[in-house]
Motif scaffolding. Structure first.
Motif, PDB file in Angstrom:
ATOM      1  N   PRO A 184       7.397  42.925   6.598  1.00 25.47           N
ATOM      2  CA  PRO A 184       7.763  41.925   7.613  1.00 25.47           C
ATOM      3  C   PRO A 184       6.706  41.754   8.693  1.00 25.47           C
ATOM      4  CG  PRO A 184       9.114  43.905   7.827  1.00 25.47           C
ATOM      5  CD  PRO A 184       8.363  44.040   6.545  1.00 25.47           C
ATOM      6  N   HIS A 185       6.004  42.846   9.054  1.00 28.28           N
ATOM      7  CA  HIS A 185       4.950  42.729  10.066  1.00 28.28           C
ATOM      8  C   HIS A 185       3.773  41.918   9.533  1.00 28.28           C
ATOM      9  CE1 HIS A 185       7.104  45.437  12.650  1.00 28.28           C
ATOM     10  NE2 HIS A 185       7.088  46.394  11.749  1.00 28.28           N
ATOM     11  N   CYS A 186       3.518  42.022   8.230  1.00 26.97           N
ATOM     12  CA  CYS A 186       2.459  41.211   7.621  1.00 26.97           C
ATOM     13  C   CYS A 186       2.833  39.733   7.658  1.00 26.97           C
ATOM     14  CB  CYS A 186       2.221  41.651   6.177  1.00 26.97           C
ATOM     15  SG  CYS A 186       1.667  43.361   6.003  1.00 26.97           S
ATOM     16  N   THR A 235       0.556  48.633   7.106  1.00 24.48           N
ATOM     17  CA  THR A 235       0.184  47.223   6.968  1.00 24.48           C
ATOM     18  C   THR A 235       0.867  46.407   8.052  1.00 24.48           C
ATOM     19  OG1 THR A 235       1.996  46.907   5.379  1.00 24.48           O
ATOM     20  CG2 THR A 235      -0.194  47.344   4.478  1.00 24.48           C
ATOM     21  N   PRO A 236       0.207  45.343   8.550  1.00 26.00           N
ATOM     22  CA  PRO A 236      -1.164  44.962   8.176  1.00 26.00           C
ATOM     23  C   PRO A 236      -2.201  45.836   8.867  1.00 26.00           C
ATOM     24  CG  PRO A 236      -0.337  43.470   9.861  1.00 26.00           C
ATOM     25  CD  PRO A 236       0.812  44.401   9.523  1.00 26.00           C
ATOM     26  N   THR A 237      -3.292  46.057   8.171  1.00 29.89           N
ATOM     27  CA  THR A 237      -4.480  46.672   8.751  1.00 29.89           C
ATOM     28  C   THR A 237      -5.600  45.648   8.628  1.00 29.89           C
ATOM     29  OG1 THR A 237      -3.861  48.961   8.272  1.00 29.89           O
ATOM     30  CG2 THR A 237      -6.207  48.484   8.455  1.00 29.89           C
ATOM     31  N   ILE A 271      -8.306  42.408   5.211  1.00 29.09           N
ATOM     32  CA  ILE A 271      -6.883  42.529   5.524  1.00 29.09           C
ATOM     33  C   ILE A 271      -6.177  43.304   4.414  1.00 29.09           C
ATOM     34  CG2 ILE A 271      -4.769  41.296   6.129  1.00 29.09           C
ATOM     35  CD1 ILE A 271      -6.404  38.861   6.816  1.00 29.09           C
ATOM     36  N   TYR A 272      -5.444  44.328   4.807  1.00 33.77           N
ATOM     37  CA  TYR A 272      -4.581  45.081   3.902  1.00 33.77           C
ATOM     38  C   TYR A 272      -3.145  44.657   4.196  1.00 33.77           C
ATOM     39  CZ  TYR A 272      -8.718  48.099   3.455  1.00 33.77           C
ATOM     40  OH  TYR A 272      -9.996  48.583   3.243  1.00 33.77           O
ATOM     41  N   GLU A 273      -2.468  44.082   3.194  1.00 32.03           N
ATOM     42  CA  GLU A 273      -1.127  43.546   3.401  1.00 32.03           C
ATOM     43  C   GLU A 273      -0.227  43.871   2.210  1.00 32.03           C
ATOM     44  OE1 GLU A 273      -1.692  39.454   5.916  1.00 32.03           O
ATOM     45  OE2 GLU A 273      -2.333  39.393   3.822  1.00 32.03           O
ATOM     46  N   ASP A 274       1.074  43.865   2.478  1.00 33.24           N
ATOM     47  CA  ASP A 274       2.085  43.935   1.412  1.00 33.24           C
ATOM     48  C   ASP A 274       2.943  42.683   1.567  1.00 33.24           C
ATOM     49  OD1 ASP A 274       4.725  44.497   0.152  1.00 33.24           O
ATOM     50  OD2 ASP A 274       3.868  46.478  -0.229  1.00 33.24           O
ATOM     51  N   PHE A 275       3.195  41.981   0.484  1.00 37.40           N
ATOM     52  CA  PHE A 275       3.909  40.706   0.572  1.00 37.40           C
ATOM     53  C   PHE A 275       5.385  40.861   0.939  1.00 37.40           C
ATOM     54  CE2 PHE A 275       0.298  39.405  -2.187  1.00 37.40           C
ATOM     55  CZ  PHE A 275      -0.221  38.439  -1.334  1.00 37.40           C
ATOM     56  N   HIS A 276       5.901  42.079   0.971  1.00 46.38           N
ATOM     57  CA  HIS A 276       7.250  42.325   1.452  1.00 46.38           C
ATOM     58  C   HIS A 276       7.264  43.059   2.792  1.00 46.38           C
ATOM     59  CE1 HIS A 276      10.035  41.667  -2.279  1.00 46.38           C
ATOM     60  NE2 HIS A 276       9.757  40.568  -1.619  1.00 46.38           N
ATOM     61  N   PRO A 307      -4.105  43.095  -1.500  1.00 48.14           N
ATOM     62  CA  PRO A 307      -2.646  42.948  -1.596  1.00 48.14           C
ATOM     63  C   PRO A 307      -1.999  44.225  -2.122  1.00 48.14           C
ATOM     64  CG  PRO A 307      -3.694  41.794  -3.419  1.00 48.14           C
ATOM     65  CD  PRO A 307      -4.791  42.406  -2.602  1.00 48.14           C
ATOM     66  N   MET A 308      -1.548  45.048  -1.207  1.00 56.45           N
ATOM     67  CA  MET A 308      -0.958  46.328  -1.573  1.00 56.45           C
ATOM     68  C   MET A 308       0.471  46.154  -2.090  1.00 56.45           C
ATOM     69  SD  MET A 308      -2.399  48.489   1.677  1.00 56.45           S
ATOM     70  CE  MET A 308      -1.602  50.015   1.176  1.00 56.45           C
ATOM     71  N   ALA A 309       0.979  47.170  -2.731  1.00 58.85           N
ATOM     72  CA  ALA A 309       2.327  47.099  -3.309  1.00 58.85           C
ATOM     73  C   ALA A 309       2.983  48.469  -3.200  1.00 58.85           C
ATOM     74  CB  ALA A 309       2.270  46.645  -4.761  1.00 58.85           C
ATOM     75  N   PHE A 310       3.514  48.776  -2.017  1.00 60.79           N
ATOM     76  CA  PHE A 310       4.112  50.091  -1.818  1.00 60.79           C
ATOM     77  C   PHE A 310       5.570  50.014  -1.371  1.00 60.79           C
ATOM     78  CE2 PHE A 310       2.444  48.838   2.288  1.00 60.79           C
ATOM     79  CZ  PHE A 310       3.412  49.257   3.183  1.00 60.79           C
TER      80      PHE A 310
END
Length: 249
Positions: free
Chosen positions: A105-107, A220-222, A98-103, A133-136
């Motif tokens: 909304p779809h994640c 994200t998410p992927t 899972i590729y996600e960003d904690f900010h 945990p990506m940060a973009f």
């Protein structure tokens, strides 16, 4: 005989009576008051909106409705640049990446809908989650990703991951990240607090962004199941559970 006005000229304006002048002055004064009230109302609305937004993002986190960290085996995770955090039993037969960003909304929506299914599968030992945990999106994304790395290193990564998405609207200051740890684990090691405040894994977070880019991740998410892309538009909690069960056979 009164003089006629010359062609092209206008008659002299009639002088207002005292009562008419008083009425005109009063109306001008009322208009000024209404204009001031309108401006104040707009400023109050803007200030209230800014104040609410500030409260919404800077308030303390709350505990997520999730299982205790001990019920999903992960243990302390050793971090390696460009490599994901593995949550669950390392010998699980199925790998969900899972590729996600904690900010993102779809994640957050994804975790709300499918997180319980994944937790159940992790408890059963049938799936291990590889988390990138990506940060973009913003600075809060990077701070949360660093906090996630600190929590995984300290051994309570799963519960912390769930807690981050349960509070996805927060700005993620160092204080909020530390408060969240106290909600999801019984004892927060000093090393975790130092890791958060010192942004110890900022370089690792950057390497995760680079790895995701190299993997062709464009949003994200992927999600990938044993390396194969998962169509999130067609995914339901039941179909995800079935996919994991079938892949585990």
């Amino acid at each position: 005989m009164s003089a006629r006005p010359r062609p092209g000229s206008s008659p002299a304006p009639r002088q207002l009576t005292a009562d008419e002048q008083e009425l005109a002055d009063r109306r001008r004064s009322e208009r000024r008051v209404l204009a001031v009230v309108a401006v104040v109302a707009v400023l109050v609305m803007i200030g209230g909106g800014i104040g609410f937004q500030s409260w919404r993002t800077s308030r303390s986190p709350h505990a997520s409705e999730t299982v205790p960290a001990a019920s999903v085996h992960s243990g302390p995770v050793q971090l390696t640049n460009r490599k994901p955090i593995r949550l669950g039993k390392v010998d699980a037969p199925v790998t969900l990446t899972i590729y996600e960003d904690f900010h993102c909304p779809h994640c957050a929506d994804f975790e709300e809908e499918f997180g319980p299914v994944l937790t159940k599968a992790q408890q059963a030992g049938s799936v291990v989650v590889e988390l990138y945990p990506m940060a973009f999106i913003d600075a809060g994304s990077a701070a949360a990703a660093n906090g996630m790395a600190c929590a995984a290193e300290a051994g309570f990564g799963h519960a912390y991951h769930r807690g981050l998405f349960a509070n996805s609207g927060l700005s993620w200051s160092a204080g909020q990240l530390t408060e969240l740890a106290a909600l999801v684990t019984e004892s927060v090691p000093q090393s975790f607090t130092a890791c958060v405040t010192g942004s110890t894994h900022a370089g690792w977070v950057q390497s995760i962004n680079a790895a995701a880019d190299a993997d062709g991740v464009t949003g994200t998410p992927t999600v990938r199941l044993d390396g194969s892309p998962v169509d999130l538009n067609e995914l339901t909690p039941d179909s995800l559970e079935t996919m994991i069960e079938q892949a585990a056979r």
